[in-house]
Motif scaffolding. Structure first.
Motif, PDB file in Angstrom:
ATOM      1  N   UNK A 199      34.277  47.959 -34.109  1.00 24.38           N
ATOM      2  CA  UNK A 199      34.929  49.209 -34.496  1.00 24.38           C
ATOM      3  C   UNK A 199      34.008  49.972 -35.443  1.00 24.38           C
ATOM      4  N   UNK A 200      33.936  51.296 -35.228  1.00 25.53           N
ATOM      5  CA  UNK A 200      33.068  52.156 -36.046  1.00 25.53           C
ATOM      6  C   UNK A 200      33.603  53.567 -35.976  1.00 25.53           C
ATOM      7  N   UNK A 201      33.428  54.318 -37.055  1.00 25.78           N
ATOM      8  CA  UNK A 201      33.790  55.722 -37.058  1.00 25.78           C
ATOM      9  C   UNK A 201      32.748  56.534 -37.794  1.00 25.78           C
ATOM     10  N   UNK A 202      32.434  57.713 -37.262  1.00 25.92           N
ATOM     11  CA  UNK A 202      31.456  58.558 -37.927  1.00 25.92           C
ATOM     12  C   UNK A 202      30.931  59.655 -37.026  1.00 25.92           C
ATOM     13  N   UNK A 203      29.893  60.307 -37.502  1.00 26.87           N
ATOM     14  CA  UNK A 203      29.355  61.486 -36.823  1.00 26.87           C
ATOM     15  C   UNK A 203      28.357  61.102 -35.746  1.00 26.87           C
ATOM     16  N   UNK A 204      28.530  61.675 -34.567  1.00 29.13           N
ATOM     17  CA  UNK A 204      27.574  61.574 -33.469  1.00 29.13           C
ATOM     18  C   UNK A 204      27.319  62.998 -33.011  1.00 29.13           C
ATOM     19  N   UNK A 205      26.140  63.499 -33.276  1.00 30.68           N
ATOM     20  CA  UNK A 205      25.863  64.896 -32.980  1.00 30.68           C
ATOM     21  C   UNK A 205      26.573  65.795 -33.979  1.00 30.68           C
ATOM     22  N   UNK A 206      27.328  66.760 -33.474  1.00 28.60           N
ATOM     23  CA  UNK A 206      27.948  67.747 -34.354  1.00 28.60           C
ATOM     24  C   UNK A 206      29.430  67.479 -34.619  1.00 28.60           C
ATOM     25  N   UNK A 207      29.944  66.294 -34.237  1.00 26.92           N
ATOM     26  CA  UNK A 207      31.344  65.976 -34.505  1.00 26.92           C
ATOM     27  C   UNK A 207      31.512  64.470 -34.689  1.00 26.92           C
ATOM     28  N   UNK A 208      32.725  64.076 -35.066  1.00 24.64           N
ATOM     29  CA  UNK A 208      32.972  62.673 -35.373  1.00 24.64           C
ATOM     30  C   UNK A 208      33.773  61.994 -34.265  1.00 24.64           C
ATOM     31  N   UNK A 209      33.495  60.709 -34.080  1.00 27.19           N
ATOM     32  CA  UNK A 209      34.104  59.891 -33.040  1.00 27.19           C
ATOM     33  C   UNK A 209      34.415  58.499 -33.600  1.00 27.19           C
ATOM     34  N   UNK A 210      35.154  57.743 -32.790  1.00 23.96           N
ATOM     35  CA  UNK A 210      35.285  56.303 -33.006  1.00 23.96           C
ATOM     36  C   UNK A 210      34.574  55.557 -31.882  1.00 23.96           C
ATOM     37  N   UNK A 211      34.049  54.387 -32.199  1.00 26.94           N
ATOM     38  CA  UNK A 211      33.566  53.438 -31.204  1.00 26.94           C
ATOM     39  C   UNK A 211      34.426  52.184 -31.288  1.00 26.94           C
ATOM     40  N   UNK A 212      34.682  51.566 -30.137  1.00 25.28           N
ATOM     41  CA  UNK A 212      35.558  50.390 -30.100  1.00 25.28           C
ATOM     42  C   UNK A 212      35.091  49.458 -28.979  1.00 25.28           C
ATOM     43  N   UNK A 213      35.149  48.157 -29.252  1.00 23.49           N
ATOM     44  CA  UNK A 213      34.805  47.174 -28.233  1.00 23.49           C
ATOM     45  C   UNK A 213      35.667  45.938 -28.338  1.00 23.49           C
ATOM     46  N   UNK A 214      35.890  45.276 -27.195  1.00 26.11           N
ATOM     47  CA  UNK A 214      36.696  44.073 -27.198  1.00 26.11           C
ATOM     48  C   UNK A 214      35.969  42.951 -26.455  1.00 26.11           C
ATOM     49  N   UNK A 215      36.324  41.711 -26.827  1.00 26.18           N
ATOM     50  CA  UNK A 215      35.528  40.548 -26.444  1.00 26.18           C
ATOM     51  C   UNK A 215      36.164  39.680 -25.364  1.00 26.18           C
ATOM     52  N   UNK A 216      37.266  40.111 -24.768  1.00 23.60           N
ATOM     53  CA  UNK A 216      37.874  39.380 -23.655  1.00 23.60           C
ATOM     54  C   UNK A 216      38.160  40.373 -22.536  1.00 23.60           C
ATOM     55  N   UNK A 217      38.713  39.874 -21.427  1.00 19.71           N
ATOM     56  CA  UNK A 217      38.998  40.768 -20.302  1.00 19.71           C
ATOM     57  C   UNK A 217      37.735  41.418 -19.778  1.00 19.71           C
ATOM     58  N   UNK A 218      37.740  42.742 -19.703  1.00 17.70           N
ATOM     59  CA  UNK A 218      36.571  43.477 -19.211  1.00 17.70           C
ATOM     60  C   UNK A 218      35.448  43.560 -20.253  1.00 17.70           C
ATOM     61  N   UNK A 219      35.752  43.153 -21.499  1.00 17.71           N
ATOM     62  CA  UNK A 219      34.726  43.108 -22.553  1.00 17.71           C
ATOM     63  C   UNK A 219      34.003  44.455 -22.684  1.00 17.71           C
ATOM     64  N   UNK A 220      34.800  45.515 -22.808  1.00 19.61           N
ATOM     65  CA  UNK A 220      34.241  46.857 -22.787  1.00 19.61           C
ATOM     66  C   UNK A 220      33.805  47.374 -24.140  1.00 19.61           C
ATOM     67  N   UNK A 221      32.936  48.366 -24.088  1.00 21.37           N
ATOM     68  CA  UNK A 221      32.517  49.149 -25.248  1.00 21.37           C
ATOM     69  C   UNK A 221      32.822  50.602 -24.926  1.00 21.37           C
ATOM     70  N   UNK A 222      33.591  51.289 -25.830  1.00 23.02           N
ATOM     71  CA  UNK A 222      34.101  52.619 -25.531  1.00 23.02           C
ATOM     72  C   UNK A 222      33.807  53.601 -26.658  1.00 23.02           C
TER      73      UNK A 222
END
Length: 333
Positions: free
Chosen positions: A261-284
């Motif tokens: 989990x992470x939150x902050x600025x990417x380019x000119x606006x702010x976003x969250x990043x999230x990832x999980x370690x089971x199932x599809x094990x995605x990064x979003x």
């Protein structure tokens, strides 16, 4: 937003990550949660890998000492969460690598931090234990504590160490904010206010939903933080709060073993990043407070992620734990 993987290296059960930039040097540090190495990658020299330590590992948290290439880290947070032998070490940069000294034993410390004071080498110390004692890995009958004190870097010692009265079960999350920290556990989300001339440490409950981890970002572009929370211990759901910790949205899809989990600025606006370690094990990438998402990668199972800038280019660093991979992605519009 586009994410293109530009670097990959193998590290078994990679977990803790950190950017370390000072004195003309620039590294990313990645450590394993098992009895495996910690590596530094030289961002000024084509990701040249340096072994910070070859084994021991069990690293949950690393904290840079400001203005230096030195840092503190936990080790021996294993097996599982039954980590009575956990310790904190200091890594001191020697020009080519790092020399290790042991600060001390800190049983069950999962997250910790040092917060700069005004007096030179002195820092506030905060240590959050996932439990106070355990009969076995699944025993949660003795809740964890929030330990506070002062860290003197010149002496490499923690002084006046004592625990606050509030006990937190299954502490997993910690986030340093401006002038306070957020701490999470089974009882919810807490605000830890640092001492000053008028008051001692203050721990205030903000939410009563069981929370594993938390991040902050102004994802609504209203000039105030929103908060992304992983619910349940290594939970399967997400919740977004407004600045007053009122719920804005909850996830409708299951994301098992939510962790990165992470939150902050990417380019000119702010976003969250999230990832999980089971199932599809995605990064979003989470784009707004309605939990609109963009999938970055699947089958990677990230433990921790962060965004950094180098020579005008943005990068995403991800410890893809379930793939045993240190991964770097270049970010573009």
């Amino acid at each position: 937003m586009q994410f293109k993987q530009i670097f990959s290296d193998q590290l078994d059960h990679c977990y803790a990550i950190m950017r370390l930039k000072a004195q003309g040097h620039d590294f990313i540090i990645v450590a394993s949660e098992e009895n495996q190495p910690c590596y530094a990658y030289d961002l000024n020299n084509n990701y040249q890998r340096i072994t910070v330590w070859p084994d021991v590992g069990g690293t949950m948290t690393m904290v840079a000492i400001p203005g230096t290439l030195n840092f503190l880290a936990t080790q021996r947070f294993y097996p599982g969460f039954n980590s009575a032998r956990c310790r904190i070490v200091k890594e001191t940069f020697n020009g080519n690598g790092w020399d290790q000294s042991v600060i001390g034993d800190f049983p069950y410390i999962h997250r910790f931090d040092i917060i700069p004071q005004n007096q030179g080498h002195n820092f506030w110390y905060v240590g959050c234990s996932i439990a106070n004692s355990k009969k076995n890995t699944d025993d949660w009958s003795d809740p964890g504590k929030v330990w506070v004190g002062e860290y003197d870097d010149s002496q490499e010692k923690i002084y006046d160490l004592h625990s606050l009265s509030t006990r937190i079960t299954k502490n997993h999350g910690y986030r340093r904010m401006k002038n306070y920290s957020l701490i999470t556990g089974a009882e919810g989300i807490y605000k830890l206010t640092y001492p000053d001339n008028h008051q001692d440490w203050v721990l205030t409950q903000l939410s009563s939903f069981e929370t594993s981890d938390i991040a902050a970002a102004d994802i609504n572009h209203d000039g105030q933080n929103e908060y992304l929370a992983i619910e349940g211990f290594h939970g399967t759901n997400l919740r977004i709060y407004d600045t007053n910790f009122k719920t804005l949205a909850q996830s409708s899809t299951v994301t098992p073993f939510g962790h990165a989990i992470w939150g902050g600025k990417i380019g000119d606006r702010e976003y969250f990043l999230f990832g999980w370690r089971a199932g599809h094990q995605g990064l979003e990438l989470i784009e707004d407070s309605n939990l609109s998402v963009q999938l970055i990668a699947e089958h990677v199972g990230p433990s921790n992620v962060t965004v950094y800038e180098k020579n005008g280019q943005l990068y995403l660093l991800s410890a893809n734990r379930e793939a045993n991979e240190v991964a770097i992605y270049a970010i573009s519009d």
